[in-house]
Every structure is written in C-alpha cells, then in structure tokens.
Write an enzyme that holds these catalytic residues in place. Structure first.
Site, PDB file in Angstrom:
ATOM      1  N   HIS A  67       0.843  -1.205   0.000  1.00  0.00           N
ATOM      2  CA  HIS A  67       0.000   0.000   0.000  1.00  0.00           C
ATOM      3  C   HIS A  67       0.873   1.248   0.000  1.00  0.00           C
ATOM      4  O   HIS A  67       1.554   1.547   0.976  1.00  0.00           O
ATOM      5  CB  HIS A  67      -0.923   0.014   1.218  1.00  0.00           C
ATOM      6  CG  HIS A  67      -1.943   1.107   1.166  1.00  0.00           C
ATOM      7  ND1 HIS A  67      -3.287   0.868   0.955  1.00  0.00           N
ATOM      8  CD2 HIS A  67      -1.825   2.457   1.254  1.00  0.00           C
ATOM      9  CE1 HIS A  67      -3.945   2.018   0.933  1.00  0.00           C
ATOM     10  NE2 HIS A  67      -3.074   3.004   1.117  1.00  0.00           N
ATOM     11  N   HIS A  69       1.451   5.472  -2.015  1.00  0.00           N
ATOM     12  CA  HIS A  69       0.948   6.570  -2.855  1.00  0.00           C
ATOM     13  C   HIS A  69       2.133   7.238  -3.551  1.00  0.00           C
ATOM     14  O   HIS A  69       2.699   8.191  -3.038  1.00  0.00           O
ATOM     15  CB  HIS A  69       0.173   7.590  -2.022  1.00  0.00           C
ATOM     16  CG  HIS A  69      -1.093   7.044  -1.448  1.00  0.00           C
ATOM     17  ND1 HIS A  69      -2.322   7.202  -2.044  1.00  0.00           N
ATOM     18  CD2 HIS A  69      -1.315   6.292  -0.339  1.00  0.00           C
ATOM     19  CE1 HIS A  69      -3.254   6.597  -1.319  1.00  0.00           C
ATOM     20  NE2 HIS A  69      -2.664   6.031  -0.276  1.00  0.00           N
ATOM     21  N   GLN A 162      -9.729   9.525  -4.858  1.00  0.00           N
ATOM     22  CA  GLN A 162      -9.407  10.164  -3.577  1.00  0.00           C
ATOM     23  C   GLN A 162     -10.549  11.039  -3.032  1.00  0.00           C
ATOM     24  O   GLN A 162     -10.813  11.060  -1.840  1.00  0.00           O
ATOM     25  CB  GLN A 162      -8.151  11.035  -3.749  1.00  0.00           C
ATOM     26  CG  GLN A 162      -7.807  11.931  -2.567  1.00  0.00           C
ATOM     27  CD  GLN A 162      -7.164  11.186  -1.414  1.00  0.00           C
ATOM     28  OE1 GLN A 162      -6.011  10.799  -1.476  1.00  0.00           O
ATOM     29  NE2 GLN A 162      -7.919  10.973  -0.345  1.00  0.00           N
ATOM     30  N   HIS A 220      -9.331   1.807   0.083  1.00  0.00           N
ATOM     31  CA  HIS A 220      -9.228   2.452   1.381  1.00  0.00           C
ATOM     32  C   HIS A 220     -10.591   2.227   2.031  1.00  0.00           C
ATOM     33  O   HIS A 220     -11.601   2.710   1.518  1.00  0.00           O
ATOM     34  CB  HIS A 220      -8.964   3.948   1.223  1.00  0.00           C
ATOM     35  CG  HIS A 220      -7.568   4.266   0.755  1.00  0.00           C
ATOM     36  ND1 HIS A 220      -7.100   3.899  -0.458  1.00  0.00           N
ATOM     37  CD2 HIS A 220      -6.563   4.924   1.387  1.00  0.00           C
ATOM     38  CE1 HIS A 220      -5.831   4.318  -0.575  1.00  0.00           C
ATOM     39  NE2 HIS A 220      -5.489   4.945   0.534  1.00  0.00           N
ATOM     40  N   GLU A 223     -11.134   4.013   6.870  1.00  0.00           N
ATOM     41  CA  GLU A 223      -9.977   4.711   7.464  1.00  0.00           C
ATOM     42  C   GLU A 223     -10.541   5.826   8.330  1.00  0.00           C
ATOM     43  O   GLU A 223     -10.611   6.987   7.943  1.00  0.00           O
ATOM     44  CB  GLU A 223      -9.034   5.260   6.397  1.00  0.00           C
ATOM     45  CG  GLU A 223      -7.749   5.828   7.006  1.00  0.00           C
ATOM     46  CD  GLU A 223      -6.768   6.377   5.990  1.00  0.00           C
ATOM     47  OE1 GLU A 223      -7.102   6.409   4.796  1.00  0.00           O
ATOM     48  OE2 GLU A 223      -5.672   6.786   6.406  1.00  0.00           O
ATOM     49  N   ASP A 319       2.489   3.189   2.885  1.00  0.00           N
ATOM     50  CA  ASP A 319       1.443   4.195   2.641  1.00  0.00           C
ATOM     51  C   ASP A 319       2.008   5.527   2.157  1.00  0.00           C
ATOM     52  O   ASP A 319       1.714   5.952   1.053  1.00  0.00           O
ATOM     53  CB  ASP A 319       0.571   4.388   3.897  1.00  0.00           C
ATOM     54  CG  ASP A 319      -0.787   5.025   3.604  1.00  0.00           C
ATOM     55  OD1 ASP A 319      -1.089   5.266   2.412  1.00  0.00           O
ATOM     56  OD2 ASP A 319      -1.551   5.280   4.548  1.00  0.00           O
TER      57      ASP A 319
END
Ligand SMILES: [Zn+2]
Length: 440
Positions: A67, A69, A162, A220, A223, A319
């Site tokens: 995971h 970004h 997102q 996701h 969260e 992450d």
C-alpha cells in the site's frame, strides 16, 4: 542497466527466514535452479557464475509494499505543510497541490523514491494513483514510471478516487478511463462518500467493475475512528457475491480498532469466508488516528493479531513518505513492520515472525505474486532476494538491518556497507557491531 541474459549466480552460506543455516543457492536465467542444505553435496555452478558470499546473513525474498501513494511521494511542504496532522487536512492539502502538479515533476519524484525502495530491498509496490483529475496527469506519469522501473521493480497501480467515487463529479468515468489506460487494480474510498448508503453503493459499483474486467480490488476502507464505519462488511459481502475471493483487499480498516467487540466477533469469520486481505499501515495509522481524542487516545490500527488468528491474510504497507499526510519515512519496510509490532503488541517469538511475513510473503499474496514460478525461495521461483545484516527475521526487525545486497533476476543490483562502529574506549574492543548470536 540490466543485461538481457543474466549470468548465473551462486549464493553461499545463507541463513533463511525459516531458520535453516549454511544454505547455498544457485540462480540460473533469473530463476532459482537449486538449493543446497548444509551437509549435502556442493552445487555444480557454471564456471562463469557470479558469486555472493552470504557469510551466514539472512537471505529473504524481497520486501513487498502492499500500500503506497507514489503520486504524492516526496511532495512534503508543497505548497505548505499539514498543520493539524489529520487525514482530512491531508486530503485538503493534496487538493491544493493537484492543480500545481506537472507530469515531469511527478515522474521525477516517483523515480527518486523507486531508487530508495530498490536500495532497501523492496521488489514490488502496489501504489494507489488519484484519478479525480480530468487530465489523469498522475495516471499517465505513473504508467510511464511503471514501464521505466519494470526491469528492477514491479509496480502495481490502483485507480483511486481520492475525493470519492460518487462525491467527486466525473470520478466514475475517470476511473474507467484509467483502467482502460492500463491501471491494474480497482480502488475506492467508501467512508469518504457523502453518506453511509453512498459508501455502500460505491463498494457495489467498484466490485462489479472489477468482476466485469477480471481485476483485483483494493479499497481504502473505513480509514476512520468511527466505530460505526462498517464498509468492510459490505466489501466482504460483494466479494462473496461476485466470486472475487482472494482478489479483494481492505486497506487501513482502522474503524475496526474502535468497533464493538460483539460485532467484531461476527465480522471476522465473514472476512475469512470472503478470502478478504487486510492491509494495515502502521506508521500512518498510529500518526493519523485518534487525533480527535483527548485521553485515553486510541491507537487506531486495525486488529492485526485477531485477524491473523481468524485466518485472514494481513499485510503491512508504508502508505506515505514525505507527503501531505506524513513527513517522515525512507522506504524501510522493516521500520513499517517494527512499528506494526509495537502498536499491535506483537512481541512473542511467533508474532515477531508474523510481522516479518506481513512485509514479505503476506504482501506477495495480496499482490498476487505468489504461486508456481513466482515469489519465494523454492526452486523455480524468481531469483529475487535481499541479503540482510541479521541472523533471523526478529533480529532484522530489531536492527532495521542493513541491506547488504539486493538481487533481482539473479543479478546483484544494489549493495550497502555493513553497519559497524569503531570504538575508542580503553579496555573495550575497537570494532562494534549490533548483531548478537545467542548461545545455543
Ligand atoms: Zn493510502
């Protein structure tokens, strides 16, 4: 640059994560050809084989990051830093940065991070890429990066809405366009949709898109510190309904930390039944969760030991590194695993080993890299390794061990000097290292 036909490689005297010592390993044409255990006849290596003396250090298949970004990496401070330290200000800050991004800068930062990752022994990264931008700038940049790093690093890209699949205008169409361009996995963010019902609807839509296209899912999911954020239940339901068992991942799942225990006792068997994978992101979860609490302050990471005990595959992800959500990090999956160990109190011998697995074999399963001829240390597997300056997985975690050598397709592609110190103390040895062999 890597040669087209790698020479063979003979690694001698390695310790393996399962505790075997004195193991020799021969790689030919990018695959493990043979393994020799201590006390058995020597391997017949071709005369021109490259040689790597493991000297008793730990040889593991590479770290896998399940995971990440890559579109936000190394952007810390652009255009400002996250003052509150919360997830929501991070999302707002990323929204301020998006119009300022250029494809060149995205590529340059992602490639710089991939260099760090390789040097730290990471062999594959699953990276989310934000598709809530009609230009799909980040998608194009990361598709280019995926191709450029392919000889030495596997990148798997997730189409990530997102700003919300249903909340952000155009997100659904952009997600489909990103998948058409070659993005590998379907992403989502149900807890960020406008309502619980819209969140559940986004999970249904996304799972159906994945099923129709034959793709994996990684959302996701929950969260949040809200104990009533229960999209993971919906995700398990649609996974089951659409026959996607083993191909769906719930990332973060932090609300589970705060859920009612009775509800969790019903939930865990449902997740196992659906073959759902869960990814915790210990560095980020311990930093972002519990921010609305006074004291006691919740840790917020999902219930890792309980999920594992229920038969759910759990991986750890990095992450973020130096981005709107997290100012720290250096591509060190041992730091990630060590944080997971601390936050989940996984201190027993068996649990420490589970934390090492959570950044290696468990993540390989999440990315679908396991299976015949894939990830692992058996003959026929890819000759991809990291040689760690440690004698066991637990020692690797304790020391965040140096990556003495990184091997890809049977070729050494990175080396790091051993961690040592020269002491100047009367009556003490001059040379100090931090490994410690316990007496047998
Ligand atoms: Zn994430």
């Amino acid at each position: 640059m890597l040669r087209r036909m790698p020479r063979s490689l003979l690694i001698r005297g390695a310790t393996l994560p399962d505790g075997r010592t004195g193991v020799d390993l021969l790689a030919i044409a990018g695959r493990i050809a043979a393994l020799r255990e201590a006390g058995t006849p020597a391997l017949a290596a071709p005369p021109d084989a490259e040689r790597l003396d493991a000297d008793g250090w730990l040889l593991s298949p590479p770290f896998i990051d399940a995971h990440f970004h890559l579109d936000a990496v190394l952007s810390h401070g652009l255009p400002r830093v996250n003052a509150s330290g919360t997830l929501l200000e991070g999302i707002q800050l990323w929204g301020e940065l998006k119009p300022l991004l250029s494809e060149e800068a995205l590529v340059e930062r992602a490639l710089a991070y991939c260099d760090w990752a390789v040097a730290r022994g990471i062999g594959a990264i699953r990276s989310h890429v934000d598709i809530c931008d009609d230009r799909l700038l980040a998608v194009r940049a990361l598709l280019h990066v995926r191709q450029q790093v392919a000889p030495y690093l596997d990148l798997q890209l997730v189409a990530f809405p997102q700003d919300g699949l249903l909340r952000s205008p155009g997100a659904l169409a952009n997600l489909e366009r990103a998948l058409d361009l070659g993005v590998d996995v379907v992403g989502g963010i149900p807890h960020f949709e406008r309502s619980t019902a819209e969140g559940a609807e986004s999970v249904r839509l996304l799972c159906e898109i994945a099923a129709a296209r034959g793709l994996r899912v990684d959302m996701h999911c929950d969260e949040s510190d809200d104990p009533l954020s229960r999209h993971i239940e919906t995700l398990a339901f649609h996974t089951q309904r659409l026959g996607l068992q083993g191909r769906v991942t719930a990332s973060h799942a932090t609300s589970m930390h705060s859920m009612d225990n009775y509800y969790v006792s019903k939930l865990l068997p449902l997740l196992a039944e659906a073959g759902l994978h869960v990814v915790a992101n210990p560095l980020i979860n311990i930093t972002l969760q519990g921010r609305h609490d006074s004291y006691p302050k919740r840790r917020g990471m999902t219930r890792v030991p309980e999920l594992l005990a229920a038969g759910v595959n759990v991986g750890f992800g990095h992450d973020c590194v130096m981005d709107p959500w997290y100012a720290l990090g250096s591509a060190d999956m041992l730091e990630v695993a060590a944080m997971g160990l601390h936050v989940a109190q996984m201190t027993s011998v068996a649990a420490q080993r589970q934390c090492f697995d959570a950044v290696t074999v468990n993540n390989a399963r999440i990315l679908g890299l396991d299976g015949a001829g894939g990830y692992g240390l058996a003959p026929g597997c890819r000759a991809d390794f990291v040689l760690l300056q440690a004698r066991s997985p637990a020692e690797a975690l304790r020391l965040r061990a140096q990556r003495l050598a990184v091997v890809r397709g049977g070729e050494v592609i990175s080396r790091m000097a051993p961690a040592t110190a020269q002491l100047s103390l009367p009556g003490r040895p001059a040379h100090v290292d931090f490994t410690r062999q316990t007496a047998g």
